[in-house]
Design an enzyme around this catalytic site. Structure first.
Site, PDB file in Angstrom:
ATOM      1  N   HIS A 159       0.833  -1.210   0.000  1.00 29.10           N
ATOM      2  CA  HIS A 159       0.000   0.000   0.000  1.00 29.10           C
ATOM      3  C   HIS A 159       0.869   1.263   0.000  1.00 29.10           C
ATOM      4  CE1 HIS A 159      -3.329   2.697   1.371  1.00 29.10           C
ATOM      5  NE2 HIS A 159      -2.336   3.301   2.005  1.00 29.10           N
ATOM      6  N   GLU A 160       1.830   1.320   0.915  1.00 28.84           N
ATOM      7  CA  GLU A 160       2.694   2.501   0.983  1.00 28.84           C
ATOM      8  C   GLU A 160       3.507   2.651  -0.302  1.00 28.84           C
ATOM      9  OE1 GLU A 160       2.118   4.608   3.133  1.00 28.84           O
ATOM     10  OE2 GLU A 160       1.069   3.421   4.637  1.00 28.84           O
ATOM     11  N   HIS A 163       1.742   4.507  -2.897  1.00 29.92           N
ATOM     12  CA  HIS A 163       1.867   5.968  -2.818  1.00 29.92           C
ATOM     13  C   HIS A 163       3.073   6.461  -3.614  1.00 29.92           C
ATOM     14  CE1 HIS A 163      -1.401   6.607  -0.135  1.00 29.92           C
ATOM     15  NE2 HIS A 163      -0.874   5.969   0.885  1.00 29.92           N
ATOM     16  N   ASP A 169      -4.841   7.563  -1.286  1.00 31.20           N
ATOM     17  CA  ASP A 169      -5.640   6.689  -0.434  1.00 31.20           C
ATOM     18  C   ASP A 169      -7.102   6.687  -0.870  1.00 31.20           C
ATOM     19  OD1 ASP A 169      -3.845   5.637   1.577  1.00 31.20           O
ATOM     20  OD2 ASP A 169      -3.652   7.705   2.298  1.00 31.20           O
TER      21      ASP A 169
HETATM   22 ZN   LIG Z   1      -2.047   5.339   2.419  1.00 33.51          ZN
END
Ligand SMILES: [Zn+2]
Length: 221
Positions: A159-160, A163, A169
């Protein structure tokens, strides 16, 4: 920031020590991340600054990766984004996250190495895990110990990393979305971006090489 200097100086050493996990230093030997006061943060479980922080980090990484590619005289191939690992606890998750992303998208490739565009680090932070930029062309992903015991650490890592690749998000999304992060709750362990997230990353990194030179972060499809 002392941590940054330490990491940079270690980059050469790690390159020489091939079989050893990179940056096998004790995180507690350095200043906690909270004292570094990153200017922008996109957290795994949310903050009001998330979208701006995500864009800032993505912009920084894109700029760094593009500069190296231009220097190499190779402006048409997939962009290589290089990272360093200063997070020994999460080494396997970082490796798996890289495999997931590299098999999911075609316009950008993640590679571990020196002369990196961003790095992974780890520790304890009340904000949990996040992606951060210092606003000067470098960024890092912070992986939080406590959060990774509550939530799936591979999902957090992937998930990170999303980014870094430009995705914002979307906490209200289902577990099948990677960027819903902690939204679906700790029982969600999916580490894979869905089809929409994959195509969006490919779109973002293709757009990074248009004549405007401006990444189209808010492009909708
Ligand atoms: Zn996030």
């Amino acid at each position: 920031m002392s941590h940054r200097r330490i990491l940079t100086s270690l980059a050469g050493l790690a390159a020489a020590a091939l079989a050893v996990p990179a940056f096998a230093v004790t995180p507690t030997a350095e200043a906690p991340a909270t004292t570094s006061a990153p200017t922008t943060v996109a957290a795994y479980t949310g903050s009001p600054q998330d979208e701006a922080a995500t864009k800032a980090f993505y912009d920084a990484v894109m700029k760094s990766a593009r500069a190296k590619q231009a220097k190499a005289g190779n402006a048409t191939a997939a962009v290589t984004v290089t990272y360093a690992v200063d997070a020994p606890t999460f080494a396997s998750q970082i490796s798996s996250s890289t495999q997931i992303w590299n098999s999911s998208v075609s316009n950008v490739t993640l590679v571990e190495g020196s002369n990196y565009d961003f790095y992974y680090t780890e520790g304890n932070d009340p904000r949990g895990s996040y992606a951060s930029t210092d606003g000067h062309g470098s960024g890092y992903i912070f992986l939080d110990y406590a959060q990774s015991q509550q939530y799936d650490p591979l999902r957090i890592t992937a998930h990170e990393t999303g980014h870094v690749l430009g995705l914002p998000d979307h906490y209200s999304g289902p577990c099948s979305e990677l960027m819903s992060g902690g939204g679906p709750g700790p029982s969600c362990t999916n580490p894979n971006p869905d089809a929409n997230e994959r195509s969006r990353v490919d779109q973002l990194w293709a757009n990074g090489f248009t004549s405007t030179g401006k990444p189209a972060f808010h492009t909708s499809n």
